[in-house]
Design a protein around this motif. Structure first.
Motif: not given
Length: 686
Positions: A179-183, A147-157, A239-246, A252-257
């Motif tokens: 220095a940029e790394g992954i998230s 039931g979880w959804e996840a986002v990271s630096e990716a062109d495809r999940i 791909r480009f994603s927008m992710v909410e964090h309270a 901004s990270l590679a491929g999503y914010i």
């Protein structure tokens, strides 16, 4: 301007510098294009733990130095052989690697905050896995509950159902420097909406309470992507994603914010960082930053996003004044440092160096080159440095191709010097001559001098005007120009096109200018701060000295007169307002605060300091003005209907500091005003 989400888990500046140094030492072996970093993680959500295994494969034999940071190493294997782990106080691995390193580790994070691991969500960036100096192609696999959804630096999940959970594989084909790394951001509460721009998949991962905003964000994101592609070239990912964090803020990270709740709920797009963070997909996320020689990406993102939006709305000059005023307000004498030394935003002062000054440098570069050459240079910079680490040298090279040396002095002075030029205008007069009039004036600047293209606007008696640019490269330059019509006024840099120290008259009386004064006096009524306590507590956290005093208390505690220019004498309790007279306010011998905040419309001081108070229909109002008896000082009237309104305003005001009058209803700004003050250095022609 956009804000940035705090990154408490990211490497500190000291650690970043260490990692950059280590990267330089091992770069020949580790930073090749085919070097890979595979990371597999699982989570103990109630315990806030990540359990991971990292596999690092250099392209050729390499020497690796890996700081442990806050990770707990469980096992390390080099080329198939287990090695002994260092002691707790020796948390660095120094390894000679031929084929691969495997590190099994774990780490514990808070259950809430900007970075977290908890049953309600996961947000990780920075040092949440072993950080290895170099450039790698990262491959992340994460096991999460069903039931979880996840986002990271990716062109495809890719998703795969496991017994009791899900496995997410993030396919990112591009190299990233350490220095940029992954998230990773994940939650079981995301409502996922999808859109499309060209062949790019767009996603919104919003929480249920904000899911209704997803469609408009998807549409606006497509609009911004199209705009930046015109300016900068193709969007770098699939791909480009927008992710909410309270928590508030954006990142901004590679491929999503990542967007905070306040960003998503903002009623105006200019109150969000959406365009700024999307611009970072080009600047910082696909053209990487060489932090060791200065961070250029924040200034570029600000210029092509925040600034160009304001310019398109006809408010470019106002945006430039805000940058200059913000710099002057927040950076006290001796605290400035060169732009080449800016790495990341740590406080408001560093923000105005790395964002505002850099943005003004790009604006001056555009004026130097012209629009066609400037915007062509932007595209060239992105194209030549795509998925490469770039420094200010690469920026300069993109705008001066074929090693054209003409821009070298421009970049040298604005990157290496910490001072800010101050202009003067003097000796303005006109003499009648046979052909009309000869205008004479002297332009001066602080020393050592900068090389400046100074915009001048000359107004004439018939209502016409003429704009000219004066090249100023020394401490003073006397200018003589003939005109057929009598000139009546000379204005220097009316549009705030130069990075320079503003004259005192050019600073609007804003919330920011008020709260960045060295000393602040707070005038409460006889009952003390009362419902304004949350505001006073917030002000106490400022770097300036906030003096909390109560007027109208007993004689032994009464110290009111000093706020109005008096000598601080004790007054009888039954005559608490006796000191509020113009003579006392104008007393130059008293030690007085640089700014005064009056709490409440019914405060007797309000009538003295705000004879024309603004009182719109709102539950919270702040109005800043020059002191009626001392224009060098500022006063502010704050009025609220309830403590709840004060608390809501305290949360919203940091994004409204550039304004003079703000009226709010339930934490939402319904009135926004910025005082009209003189623009540019102005002098009448004698």
């Amino acid at each position: 301007m956009g804000t940035t989400m705090p990154e408490p888990g990211a490497p500190s500046i000291v650690l970043r510098r260490l990692l950059v140094l280590l990267c330089l030492l091992v770069a020949p072996a580790v930073s090749a294009a085919s070097a890979e970093y595979r990371l597999a993680v699982a989570f103990d959500l109630p315990g806030g733990r990540v359990l991971g295994e990292a596999e690092i494969m250099p392209v050729r034999p390499a020497r690796m130095t890996i700081p442990r940071g806050d990770l707990v190493w469980k096992a390390v294997e080099v080329d198939g052989k287990a090695i002994s782990l260092p002691q707790a106080d020796q948390g660095t691995l120094n390894l000679s690697v031929h084929r691969r390193v495997r590190i099994r580790y774990e780490a514990t994070f808070p259950l809430e905050g900007a970075e977290q691991i908890s049953p309600s969500g996961i947000v990780l960036s920075g040092e949440w896995y072993p950080v290895v100096p170099g450039t790698f192609r990262y491959r992340l696999t994460a096991q999460l509950p069903a039931g979880w959804e996840a986002v990271s630096e990716a062109d495809r999940i890719r998703r795969r159902v496991l017994a009791g959970g899900m496995e997410f594989r993030f396919d990112f084909p591009h190299r990233l420097p350490h220095a940029e790394g992954i998230s990773l951001v994940a939650s079981d509460r995301f409502v996922v909406k999808r859109g499309r721009y060209r062949d790019i998949d767009l996603y919104a991962y919003f929480l249920p309470e904000d899911a209704a905003h997803a469609e408009r964000f998807l549409a606006k994101a497509a609009e911004y992507l199209q705009r930046f592609e015109r300016l900068l070239g193709p969007y770098p990912y699939r791909r480009f994603s927008m992710v909410e964090h309270a928590p508030a803020g954006a990142h901004s990270l590679a491929g999503y914010i990542v967007l905070g709740r306040d960003e998503i709920r903002a009623e105006r797009w200019e109150d969000t960082a959406l365009d700024h963070e999307i611009a970072h997909q080009w600047f910082g996320n696909s053209v990487f930053t060489d932090y060791s020689s200065g961070n250029w990406n924040e200034g570029l993102a600000l210029y092509v996003a925040d600034y160009l939006s304001a310019e398109a709305a006809g408010e470019g000059w106002k945006c430039r004044r805000r940058m200059l005023a913000g710099y002057g307000n927040n950076i006290s004498r001796g605290k400035a440092y060169p732009l080449a030394k800016f790495e990341e935003k740590g406080d408001r002062a560093s923000k105005f160096i790395g964002y505002a000054k850099a943005g003004m440098v790009f604006h001056m570069l555009r004026r130097e080159l012209g629009d066609a050459r400037f915007f062509a240079g932007l595209k060239r910079f992105v194209a030549e440095n795509r998925f490469r680490v770039a420094s200010w040298k690469e920026v300069e090279r993109a705008f001066a191709p074929q090693d054209d040396p003409s821009l070298a002095p421009f970049f040298a002075q604005w990157l290496q010097r910490a001072d800010m030029p101050m202009l003067t205008l003097s000796g303005v007069r006109a003499v009648a001559v046979a052909e009309g009039f000869e205008l004479e004036f002297t332009l001066g600047q602080s020393t050592p001098p900068y090389r400046l293209n100074v915009p001048i606007n000359i107004r004439f008696a018939d209502g016409s005007s003429a704009r000219q640019t004066i090249r100023l490269g020394k401490a003073a330059l006397t200018v003589r120009k003939p005109f057929a019509v009598r000139p009546v006024e000379v204005v220097v840099d009316e549009g705030f096109d130069l990075f320079r120290t503003l004259a005192e008259a050019e600073y609007p009386p804003t919330i920011e200018r008020l709260l960045t004064r060295e000393t602040i006096g707070i005038v409460a009524d006889a009952q003390g701060t009362g419902l304004y306590a949350p505001l006073v507590e917030s002000l106490a956290g400022l770097q300036g000295r906030v003096m909390k005093r109560q007027i109208g208390d007993t004689a032994s505690r009464f110290a009111g007169p000093e706020f109005f220019g008096g000598r601080g004498r004790q007054q009888p309790a039954h005559r608490p307002w006796q000191a509020l007279n113009p003579a006392a306010m104008a007393d130059e011998s008293a030690a007085r605060p640089d700014a005064i905040i009056v709490l409440g419309n019914d405060n007797p001081a309000a009538a003295r300091l705000f004879p024309e108070n603004v009182s719109p229909q709102a539950d919270f109002v702040v109005h800043v003005a020059s002191h009626p008896h001392d224009p060098r000082r500022l006063v502010a009237l704050v009025h609220a209907d309830s403590e709840e309104a004060v608390r809501a305003a305290v949360q919203a005001l940091p994004n409204l500091w550039c304004l003079t009058v703000v009226a709010m209803k339930s934490g939402r700004a319904i009135v926004r005003e910025e005082a009209d003050v003189p623009r540019g250095l102005r002098a009448k022609v004698l």
